[in-house]
Design a protein around this motif. Structure first.
Motif, PDB file in Angstrom:
ATOM      1  N   ILE A 188       0.761  -1.145   0.047  1.00 40.17           N
ATOM      2  CA  ILE A 188      -0.012   0.032  -0.036  1.00 40.17           C
ATOM      3  C   ILE A 188       0.814   1.420  -0.105  1.00 40.17           C
ATOM      4  O   ILE A 188       0.625   2.268  -0.543  1.00 40.17           O
ATOM      5  CB  ILE A 188      -0.908  -0.064   1.228  1.00 40.17           C
ATOM      6  CG1 ILE A 188      -2.023  -0.948   1.169  1.00 40.17           C
ATOM      7  CG2 ILE A 188      -1.364   1.463   1.385  1.00 40.17           C
ATOM      8  CD1 ILE A 188      -3.015  -0.662  -0.125  1.00 40.17           C
ATOM      9  N   GLY A 189       2.039   1.168   0.747  1.00 39.36           N
ATOM     10  CA  GLY A 189       2.816   2.547   0.844  1.00 39.36           C
ATOM     11  C   GLY A 189       3.425   2.774  -0.559  1.00 39.36           C
ATOM     12  O   GLY A 189       3.645   3.915  -1.030  1.00 39.36           O
ATOM     13  N   PHE A 190       3.750   1.449  -1.567  1.00 35.80           N
ATOM     14  CA  PHE A 190       4.196   1.837  -2.801  1.00 35.80           C
ATOM     15  C   PHE A 190       3.165   2.496  -3.619  1.00 35.80           C
ATOM     16  O   PHE A 190       3.448   3.288  -4.698  1.00 35.80           O
ATOM     17  CB  PHE A 190       4.573   0.568  -3.553  1.00 35.80           C
ATOM     18  CG  PHE A 190       5.982  -0.029  -2.939  1.00 35.80           C
ATOM     19  CD1 PHE A 190       6.857   1.019  -3.049  1.00 35.80           C
ATOM     20  CD2 PHE A 190       6.082  -0.944  -2.548  1.00 35.80           C
ATOM     21  CE1 PHE A 190       8.281   0.480  -2.367  1.00 35.80           C
ATOM     22  CE2 PHE A 190       7.437  -1.544  -1.870  1.00 35.80           C
ATOM     23  CZ  PHE A 190       8.363  -0.885  -2.220  1.00 35.80           C
ATOM     24  N   MET A 191       1.797   2.102  -3.423  1.00 34.25           N
ATOM     25  CA  MET A 191       0.687   2.525  -4.058  1.00 34.25           C
ATOM     26  C   MET A 191       0.757   4.446  -3.939  1.00 34.25           C
ATOM     27  O   MET A 191      -0.071   4.692  -4.777  1.00 34.25           O
ATOM     28  CB  MET A 191      -0.459   2.004  -3.896  1.00 34.25           C
ATOM     29  CG  MET A 191      -0.439   0.397  -4.242  1.00 34.25           C
ATOM     30  SD  MET A 191      -2.237  -0.639  -4.019  1.00 34.25           S
ATOM     31  CE  MET A 191      -3.156   0.251  -5.195  1.00 34.25           C
ATOM     32  N   GLN A 192       1.052   4.696  -2.575  1.00 40.80           N
ATOM     33  CA  GLN A 192       0.884   5.880  -2.501  1.00 40.80           C
ATOM     34  C   GLN A 192       1.942   6.797  -2.969  1.00 40.80           C
ATOM     35  O   GLN A 192       1.750   8.309  -2.925  1.00 40.80           O
ATOM     36  CB  GLN A 192       0.801   6.199  -0.778  1.00 40.80           C
ATOM     37  CG  GLN A 192      -0.223   5.395   0.061  1.00 40.80           C
ATOM     38  CD  GLN A 192      -1.510   5.500  -0.632  1.00 40.80           C
ATOM     39  OE1 GLN A 192      -2.025   6.606  -0.599  1.00 40.80           O
ATOM     40  NE2 GLN A 192      -2.149   4.559  -0.728  1.00 40.80           N
ATOM     41  N   ASP A 193       3.032   6.351  -3.323  1.00 38.21           N
ATOM     42  CA  ASP A 193       4.201   6.993  -3.909  1.00 38.21           C
ATOM     43  C   ASP A 193       4.517   6.196  -5.058  1.00 38.21           C
ATOM     44  O   ASP A 193       5.641   5.612  -5.263  1.00 38.21           O
ATOM     45  CB  ASP A 193       5.306   6.897  -2.788  1.00 38.21           C
ATOM     46  CG  ASP A 193       6.394   7.628  -3.387  1.00 38.21           C
ATOM     47  OD1 ASP A 193       6.347   8.436  -4.314  1.00 38.21           O
ATOM     48  OD2 ASP A 193       7.660   7.772  -2.588  1.00 38.21           O
ATOM     49  N   PRO A 194       3.966   6.635  -6.236  1.00 42.26           N
ATOM     50  CA  PRO A 194       4.364   6.308  -7.547  1.00 42.26           C
ATOM     51  C   PRO A 194       5.806   6.365  -8.235  1.00 42.26           C
ATOM     52  O   PRO A 194       6.002   5.727  -9.127  1.00 42.26           O
ATOM     53  CB  PRO A 194       3.489   6.840  -8.603  1.00 42.26           C
ATOM     54  CG  PRO A 194       2.105   7.606  -7.592  1.00 42.26           C
ATOM     55  CD  PRO A 194       2.748   7.797  -6.305  1.00 42.26           C
ATOM     56  N   GLU A 195       6.278   7.385  -7.416  1.00 45.12           N
ATOM     57  CA  GLU A 195       7.796   7.723  -7.748  1.00 45.12           C
ATOM     58  C   GLU A 195       8.665   6.636  -7.123  1.00 45.12           C
ATOM     59  O   GLU A 195       9.822   6.665  -7.631  1.00 45.12           O
ATOM     60  CB  GLU A 195       8.080   8.944  -7.529  1.00 45.12           C
ATOM     61  CG  GLU A 195       7.145  10.061  -8.018  1.00 45.12           C
ATOM     62  CD  GLU A 195       7.242  10.279  -9.547  1.00 45.12           C
ATOM     63  OE1 GLU A 195       8.522   9.951 -10.013  1.00 45.12           O
ATOM     64  OE2 GLU A 195       5.978  10.373 -10.300  1.00 45.12           O
ATOM     65  N   ASP A 196       8.256   5.911  -6.299  1.00 41.21           N
ATOM     66  CA  ASP A 196       9.180   4.924  -5.734  1.00 41.21           C
ATOM     67  C   ASP A 196       8.514   3.763  -5.836  1.00 41.21           C
ATOM     68  O   ASP A 196       8.400   2.865  -4.523  1.00 41.21           O
ATOM     69  CB  ASP A 196       9.421   5.524  -4.156  1.00 41.21           C
ATOM     70  CG  ASP A 196      10.386   4.500  -3.418  1.00 41.21           C
ATOM     71  OD1 ASP A 196      11.363   4.095  -4.307  1.00 41.21           O
ATOM     72  OD2 ASP A 196      10.306   4.189  -2.212  1.00 41.21           O
ATOM     73  N   ASN A 218       3.649  -7.290 -13.182  1.00 46.41           N
ATOM     74  CA  ASN A 218       2.249  -7.281 -12.038  1.00 46.41           C
ATOM     75  C   ASN A 218       2.339  -5.823 -11.728  1.00 46.41           C
ATOM     76  O   ASN A 218       1.587  -5.287 -10.654  1.00 46.41           O
ATOM     77  CB  ASN A 218       2.448  -8.243 -11.037  1.00 46.41           C
ATOM     78  CG  ASN A 218       1.971  -9.471 -11.524  1.00 46.41           C
ATOM     79  OD1 ASN A 218       1.133  -9.801 -12.157  1.00 46.41           O
ATOM     80  ND2 ASN A 218       2.973 -10.617 -10.898  1.00 46.41           N
ATOM     81  N   LEU A 219       3.336  -4.833 -12.087  1.00 45.34           N
ATOM     82  CA  LEU A 219       3.451  -3.443 -11.372  1.00 45.34           C
ATOM     83  C   LEU A 219       2.272  -2.687 -11.477  1.00 45.34           C
ATOM     84  O   LEU A 219       1.853  -1.894 -10.714  1.00 45.34           O
ATOM     85  CB  LEU A 219       4.648  -2.970 -12.048  1.00 45.34           C
ATOM     86  CG  LEU A 219       5.933  -3.309 -11.431  1.00 45.34           C
ATOM     87  CD1 LEU A 219       7.253  -2.754 -12.190  1.00 45.34           C
ATOM     88  CD2 LEU A 219       6.229  -2.985  -9.883  1.00 45.34           C
ATOM     89  N   THR A 220       1.489  -2.933 -12.840  1.00 41.84           N
ATOM     90  CA  THR A 220       0.320  -2.101 -13.097  1.00 41.84           C
ATOM     91  C   THR A 220      -0.691  -2.159 -11.930  1.00 41.84           C
ATOM     92  O   THR A 220      -1.572  -1.562 -11.989  1.00 41.84           O
ATOM     93  CB  THR A 220      -0.061  -2.484 -14.438  1.00 41.84           C
ATOM     94  OG1 THR A 220      -0.437  -3.902 -14.672  1.00 41.84           O
ATOM     95  CG2 THR A 220       0.768  -2.157 -15.365  1.00 41.84           C
ATOM     96  N   ILE A 221      -0.579  -3.432 -11.310  1.00 32.97           N
ATOM     97  CA  ILE A 221      -1.704  -3.608 -10.329  1.00 32.97           C
ATOM     98  C   ILE A 221      -1.683  -2.587  -9.292  1.00 32.97           C
ATOM     99  O   ILE A 221      -2.653  -2.349  -8.413  1.00 32.97           O
ATOM    100  CB  ILE A 221      -1.821  -5.160  -9.579  1.00 32.97           C
ATOM    101  CG1 ILE A 221      -3.044  -5.420  -9.186  1.00 32.97           C
ATOM    102  CG2 ILE A 221      -0.724  -4.976  -8.654  1.00 32.97           C
ATOM    103  CD1 ILE A 221      -3.096  -6.848  -8.702  1.00 32.97           C
ATOM    104  N   LEU A 222      -0.777  -2.072  -8.996  1.00 31.82           N
ATOM    105  CA  LEU A 222      -0.397  -0.797  -7.994  1.00 31.82           C
ATOM    106  C   LEU A 222      -1.091   0.473  -8.332  1.00 31.82           C
ATOM    107  O   LEU A 222      -1.270   1.232  -7.446  1.00 31.82           O
ATOM    108  CB  LEU A 222       1.074  -0.581  -7.856  1.00 31.82           C
ATOM    109  CG  LEU A 222       1.920  -1.916  -7.260  1.00 31.82           C
ATOM    110  CD1 LEU A 222       3.416  -1.304  -7.229  1.00 31.82           C
ATOM    111  CD2 LEU A 222       1.349  -2.416  -5.995  1.00 31.82           C
TER     112      LEU A 222
END
Length: 255
Positions: A91-99, A207-211
């Motif tokens: 979820i943290g990665f979903m909040q920061d698309p740059e990281d 699977n990165l697009t699922i974020l």
């Protein structure tokens, strides 16, 4: 002793000393009653001894069962904690698309978060046998009987909670059963393919697009909430209950 009284009685009858005969007859009856009472007391003492010995066998068996169940629960809490912690990382990665993570890192997070069922399977064979046979009443400590009865009820509540958690997990896993995402990619990058004897694919669907999926985020948030609730509202109180049961059992076991 009875022969002695009979001899005296015979002599008294022959001498026609009726009053003395009656006195000795009463004494003989008293001796018989005393003998019966002594025999009953011995039988009762033996019965109580057997009950105490039987209770000790039950207590030692219950102690082993609950110690094993406690080890299982500790491991399950650890697995569940890792599951929702890695879910929170996603979820943290979903909040920061740059990281964003790389594919392998994301695959490992997915695997740790969703690959393991959360289901508590305690060792209850002896306890169930005692309940079914009515032997729970053989435990002399009423507090222990109440604790064991409540334990069974708590397990039923936990089973319902685990079913809810399993449903939330399946909601997420089902998203990977579509053409948009790939379970095979997760298997390849976590080593599961090799463990299953499957060939590792040369080309992988990312699977990165699922974020970027709001549906995935919603399902993840519900899964995290249910996982944490399972720990705090069910597993932790259950662990405390086992501590109390074991402490009570230990206090009843003879050294």
């Amino acid at each position: 002793m009875l022969k002695f009284f009979r001899k005296i009685r015979k002599g008294l009858v022959e001498e026609r000393k009726i009053s003395n005969y009656a006195l000795y007859a009463i004494g003989e009856i008293v001796l018989v009653v005393i003998g019966i009472l002594i025999a009953l007391a011995i039988d009762n003492a033996n019965e109580q001894h057997n009950k105490r010995e039987k209770e000790q066998v039950y207590l030692i068996g219950l102690k082993k069962e609950f110690e094993t169940s406690q080890i299982k629960l500790k491991e399950l809490i650890s697995v569940n904690k890792r599951s929702y912690k890695d879910s929170k990382t996603i979820i943290g990665f979903m909040q920061d698309p740059e990281d964003l993570p790389n594919e392998e890192e994301l695959s490992n997070l997915f695997y740790n978060a969703f690959a393991f069922d959360i289901s508590f399977n305690p060792n209850n064979s002896l306890l169930q046998e005692m309940i079914n046979s009515g032997s729970l009443k053989d435990l002399s400590n009423p507090q222990l009987r109440v604790l064991l009865t409540n334990w069974i009820s708590n397990l039923e509540d936990i089973t319902k909670q685990e079913a809810m958690l399993d449903q939330e997990r399946n909601q997420i896993i089902n998203m990977f059963r579509t053409n948009e995402y790939s379970i095979k990619t997760i298997y390849d990058l976590t080593g599961v393919s090799g463990d299953l004897g499957l060939s590792v694919g040369k080309e992988r669907l990312s699977n990165l697009t699922i974020l970027k999926s709001t549906e995935f985020e919603n399902n993840m948030l519900m899964f995290i909430l249910t996982s944490i609730t399972t720990e705090t509202m069910h597993y932790s109180p259950l662990m405390q209950g086992m501590d109390e049961i074991l402490a009570t059992i230990n206090s009843e076991i003879r050294e």
